[in-house]
Design a protein around this motif. Structure first.
Motif, PDB file in Angstrom:
ATOM      1  N   PHE A   1      35.931   1.520  14.015  1.00 49.44           N
ATOM      2  CA  PHE A   1      36.561   2.739  13.154  1.00 49.44           C
ATOM      3  C   PHE A   1      36.159   4.106  13.492  1.00 49.44           C
ATOM      4  CE2 PHE A   1      37.171  -1.040  10.507  1.00 49.44           C
ATOM      5  CZ  PHE A   1      38.511  -1.321  10.792  1.00 49.44           C
ATOM      6  N   ALA A   2      35.072   4.364  13.415  1.00 47.72           N
ATOM      7  CA  ALA A   2      33.765   5.511  13.898  1.00 47.72           C
ATOM      8  C   ALA A   2      33.818   6.295  14.898  1.00 47.72           C
ATOM      9  CB  ALA A   2      32.448   5.838  13.246  1.00 47.72           C
ATOM     10  N   GLY A   3      33.822   5.114  15.703  1.00 50.05           N
ATOM     11  CA  GLY A   3      33.304   5.493  17.073  1.00 50.05           C
ATOM     12  C   GLY A   3      34.421   5.101  18.316  1.00 50.05           C
ATOM     13  N   LEU A   4      35.500   4.257  18.148  1.00 49.98           N
ATOM     14  CA  LEU A   4      36.402   4.479  18.425  1.00 49.98           C
ATOM     15  C   LEU A   4      38.146   4.922  17.794  1.00 49.98           C
ATOM     16  CD1 LEU A   4      36.465   0.725  19.974  1.00 49.98           C
ATOM     17  CD2 LEU A   4      35.705   2.885  21.287  1.00 49.98           C
ATOM     18  N   GLY A   5      37.721   4.830  16.679  1.00 51.04           N
ATOM     19  CA  GLY A   5      39.595   5.591  16.189  1.00 51.04           C
ATOM     20  C   GLY A   5      40.070   4.531  15.813  1.00 51.04           C
ATOM     21  N   LEU A   6      39.318   3.457  15.718  1.00 50.78           N
ATOM     22  CA  LEU A   6      40.534   2.443  15.146  1.00 50.78           C
ATOM     23  C   LEU A   6      41.402   2.448  14.055  1.00 50.78           C
ATOM     24  CD1 LEU A   6      38.828  -0.501  17.147  1.00 50.78           C
ATOM     25  CD2 LEU A   6      40.977   0.899  18.529  1.00 50.78           C
ATOM     26  N   HIS A   7      42.579   1.590  14.155  1.00 48.89           N
ATOM     27  CA  HIS A   7      42.966   2.218  12.219  1.00 48.89           C
ATOM     28  C   HIS A   7      42.840   0.819  11.736  1.00 48.89           C
ATOM     29  CE1 HIS A   7      45.441   2.822   9.325  1.00 48.89           C
ATOM     30  NE2 HIS A   7      46.399   2.126   9.277  1.00 48.89           N
ATOM     31  N   ARG A   8      43.023  -0.575  13.029  1.00 46.97           N
ATOM     32  CA  ARG A   8      43.386  -1.725  12.169  1.00 46.97           C
ATOM     33  C   ARG A   8      42.793  -2.100  13.170  1.00 46.97           C
ATOM     34  NH1 ARG A   8      46.223  -6.695  13.184  1.00 46.97           N
ATOM     35  NH2 ARG A   8      46.626  -7.485  10.841  1.00 46.97           N
ATOM     36  N   VAL A   9      41.793  -3.533  12.399  1.00 46.32           N
ATOM     37  CA  VAL A   9      41.142  -4.512  13.248  1.00 46.32           C
ATOM     38  C   VAL A   9      41.533  -6.228  12.640  1.00 46.32           C
ATOM     39  CG1 VAL A   9      38.800  -5.606  13.416  1.00 46.32           C
ATOM     40  CG2 VAL A   9      39.336  -3.591  13.812  1.00 46.32           C
ATOM     41  N   GLY A  10      41.964  -6.608  13.384  1.00 50.00           N
ATOM     42  CA  GLY A  10      42.437  -8.089  13.030  1.00 50.00           C
ATOM     43  C   GLY A  10      41.312  -9.072  13.149  1.00 50.00           C
ATOM     44  N   TYR A  11      41.125 -10.417  12.517  1.00 50.41           N
ATOM     45  CA  TYR A  11      40.392 -11.911  12.542  1.00 50.41           C
ATOM     46  C   TYR A  11      41.178 -12.401  11.791  1.00 50.41           C
ATOM     47  CZ  TYR A  11      35.699 -13.889  11.050  1.00 50.41           C
ATOM     48  OH  TYR A  11      34.787 -14.884  11.487  1.00 50.41           O
ATOM     49  N   LEU A  12      41.506 -13.415  12.997  1.00 47.47           N
ATOM     50  CA  LEU A  12      41.527 -14.879  12.688  1.00 47.47           C
ATOM     51  C   LEU A  12      40.709 -16.206  12.676  1.00 47.47           C
ATOM     52  CD1 LEU A  12      44.578 -14.550  15.792  1.00 47.47           C
ATOM     53  CD2 LEU A  12      44.646 -14.132  13.004  1.00 47.47           C
ATOM     54  N   TRP A  13      40.997 -16.946  11.294  1.00 47.13           N
ATOM     55  CA  TRP A  13      40.065 -17.261  11.990  1.00 47.13           C
ATOM     56  C   TRP A  13      40.834 -19.030  11.128  1.00 47.13           C
ATOM     57  CZ3 TRP A  13      38.673 -19.698   6.327  1.00 47.13           C
ATOM     58  CH2 TRP A  13      39.430 -18.870   5.704  1.00 47.13           C
ATOM     59  N   ALA A  14      40.622 -20.241  12.289  1.00 46.02           N
ATOM     60  CA  ALA A  14      40.710 -21.550  11.338  1.00 46.02           C
ATOM     61  C   ALA A  14      40.583 -22.402  10.110  1.00 46.02           C
ATOM     62  CB  ALA A  14      40.581 -22.639  12.651  1.00 46.02           C
ATOM     63  N   ALA A  15      41.848 -22.657   9.127  1.00 45.41           N
ATOM     64  CA  ALA A  15      41.143 -22.679   7.749  1.00 45.41           C
ATOM     65  C   ALA A  15      40.618 -23.902   7.783  1.00 45.41           C
ATOM     66  CB  ALA A  15      42.824 -23.259   7.602  1.00 45.41           C
ATOM     67  N   GLY A  16      39.379 -24.496   8.286  1.00 43.39           N
ATOM     68  CA  GLY A  16      38.784 -25.344   8.387  1.00 43.39           C
ATOM     69  C   GLY A  16      37.876 -25.059   8.626  1.00 43.39           C
ATOM     70  N   ASN A  17      37.401 -23.749   9.003  1.00 44.22           N
ATOM     71  CA  ASN A  17      36.017 -22.788   9.002  1.00 44.22           C
ATOM     72  C   ASN A  17      35.632 -22.072   8.088  1.00 44.22           C
ATOM     73  OD1 ASN A  17      33.937 -21.561  10.291  1.00 44.22           O
ATOM     74  ND2 ASN A  17      35.149 -21.516  12.259  1.00 44.22           N
ATOM     75  N   ALA A  18      34.976 -22.861   7.259  1.00 42.66           N
ATOM     76  CA  ALA A  18      34.539 -22.009   6.501  1.00 42.66           C
ATOM     77  C   ALA A  18      33.387 -20.970   6.568  1.00 42.66           C
ATOM     78  CB  ALA A  18      34.383 -23.150   5.031  1.00 42.66           C
ATOM     79  N   ALA A  19      32.529 -21.436   7.236  1.00 36.13           N
ATOM     80  CA  ALA A  19      32.098 -19.648   7.257  1.00 36.13           C
ATOM     81  C   ALA A  19      32.785 -18.853   8.525  1.00 36.13           C
ATOM     82  CB  ALA A  19      30.793 -20.481   9.041  1.00 36.13           C
ATOM     83  N   SER A  20      33.708 -19.146   8.885  1.00 33.50           N
ATOM     84  CA  SER A  20      34.068 -18.058   9.379  1.00 33.50           C
ATOM     85  C   SER A  20      34.788 -16.894   8.370  1.00 33.50           C
ATOM     86  CB  SER A  20      35.280 -18.833  10.334  1.00 33.50           C
ATOM     87  OG  SER A  20      35.625 -17.714  11.007  1.00 33.50           O
ATOM     88  N   GLY A  21      35.319 -17.967   7.585  1.00 32.48           N
ATOM     89  CA  GLY A  21      36.122 -17.784   6.272  1.00 32.48           C
ATOM     90  C   GLY A  21      35.246 -16.754   5.419  1.00 32.48           C
ATOM     91  N   ARG A  22      33.499 -16.866   5.300  1.00 29.95           N
ATOM     92  CA  ARG A  22      32.783 -16.650   4.767  1.00 29.95           C
ATOM     93  C   ARG A  22      32.532 -15.223   5.554  1.00 29.95           C
ATOM     94  NH1 ARG A  22      30.959 -21.501   3.689  1.00 29.95           N
ATOM     95  NH2 ARG A  22      29.197 -21.579   5.089  1.00 29.95           N
ATOM     96  N   VAL A  23      32.812 -15.790   6.554  1.00 33.14           N
ATOM     97  CA  VAL A  23      32.462 -13.390   7.732  1.00 33.14           C
ATOM     98  C   VAL A  23      33.535 -12.604   7.273  1.00 33.14           C
ATOM     99  CG1 VAL A  23      32.345 -13.077   9.719  1.00 33.14           C
ATOM    100  CG2 VAL A  23      30.952 -14.550   8.754  1.00 33.14           C
ATOM    101  N   ALA A  24      34.523 -12.942   6.695  1.00 33.81           N
ATOM    102  CA  ALA A  24      35.397 -12.602   6.858  1.00 33.81           C
ATOM    103  C   ALA A  24      35.364 -11.661   5.921  1.00 33.81           C
ATOM    104  CB  ALA A  24      37.178 -13.097   6.863  1.00 33.81           C
ATOM    105  N   GLU A  25      35.332 -11.762   3.990  1.00 31.92           N
ATOM    106  CA  GLU A  25      35.059 -12.252   3.374  1.00 31.92           C
ATOM    107  C   GLU A  25      34.298 -10.925   2.738  1.00 31.92           C
ATOM    108  OE1 GLU A  25      34.826 -13.185  -1.431  1.00 31.92           O
ATOM    109  OE2 GLU A  25      35.368 -14.824   0.604  1.00 31.92           O
ATOM    110  N   LYS A  26      32.714 -11.543   2.984  1.00 32.30           N
ATOM    111  CA  LYS A  26      31.636 -10.501   2.929  1.00 32.30           C
ATOM    112  C   LYS A  26      32.438  -9.271   4.162  1.00 32.30           C
ATOM    113  CE  LYS A  26      28.749 -13.969   2.314  1.00 32.30           C
ATOM    114  NZ  LYS A  26      27.116 -14.893   3.176  1.00 32.30           N
ATOM    115  N   CYS A  27      32.728  -8.969   5.326  1.00 38.43           N
ATOM    116  CA  CYS A  27      32.874  -7.783   5.926  1.00 38.43           C
ATOM    117  C   CYS A  27      34.465  -7.083   5.388  1.00 38.43           C
ATOM    118  CB  CYS A  27      33.371  -8.318   7.578  1.00 38.43           C
ATOM    119  SG  CYS A  27      31.358  -9.223   8.027  1.00 38.43           S
TER     120      CYS A  27
END
Length: 178
Positions: free
Chosen positions: A121-147
């Motif tokens: 956001f600050a260095g590249l000036g991006l407006h949107r960053v997506g993150y896809l994760w498989a519904a069964g991958n609880a660890a990836s879901g926690r990362v998404a939520e915490k971020c």
């Protein structure tokens, strides 16, 4: 491009006479949990070197920015965070990450991805960053939520990993969310 992320050090993946991330890439290709959720190159040292060389080319072309997430005193690669499908004119990208077993549960991935999002956001000036994760991958879901990613929807049977289709959770974070 290097990022100091507190307890972790982020740098471009390397395979040279001073640092070789090839063994960590091979380990990621062999790890059952990573293979369950991510498509990996073959677990072969030559393929790992090619993978690392491609990551350097991706940087040069502004197509993908990949960081090895490392232990700061040894430089040992413990995981990877990337901004994939970078579209600078549209100011968007898609985040991805993985962690080797020794680094799981330490907060490394969340810390590293948060640092990369600040750069996006600050260095590249991006407006949107997506993150896809498989519904069964609880660890990836926690990362998404915490971020701070927000759920946008669900794609049914969209992700073929480990020989099984999984629903994919579509999340994103906007520069204005930060």
């Amino acid at each position: 491009m290097e990022i100091n992320a507190g307890a972790w050090y982020l740098r471009v993946p390397r395979a040279d006479d001073r640092m070789d991330d090839g063994p960590a890439v091979v380990a990621s290709c062999l790890d059952p949990e990573i293979r369950r959720w991510r498509h990996r190159p073959p677990a072969d040292p030559a393929e790992a070197d090619a993978y690392i060389r491609r990551r350097a080319l991706d940087w040069a072309r502004d197509e993908r920015y990949t960081w090895a997430v490392c232990e700061p005193t040894t430089g040992e690669m413990l995981g990877e965070v990337s901004l994939d499908h970078v579209d600078l004119p549209m100011a968007q990208a898609e985040a991805a990450c993985w962690a080797l077993p020794a680094a799981r549960g330490t907060g490394m991935t969340t810390t590293a991805l948060s640092a990369v999002l600040r750069f996006a956001f600050a260095g590249l000036g991006l407006h949107r960053v997506g993150y896809l994760w498989a519904a069964g991958n609880a660890a990836s879901g926690r990362v998404a939520e915490k971020c701070g990613f927000r759920t946008e929807g669900r794609m049914r049977d969209a992700w073929l990993a480990d020989g099984t289709y999984h629903d994919v959770i579509v999340t994103s974070i906007l520069a204005t969310d930060r």
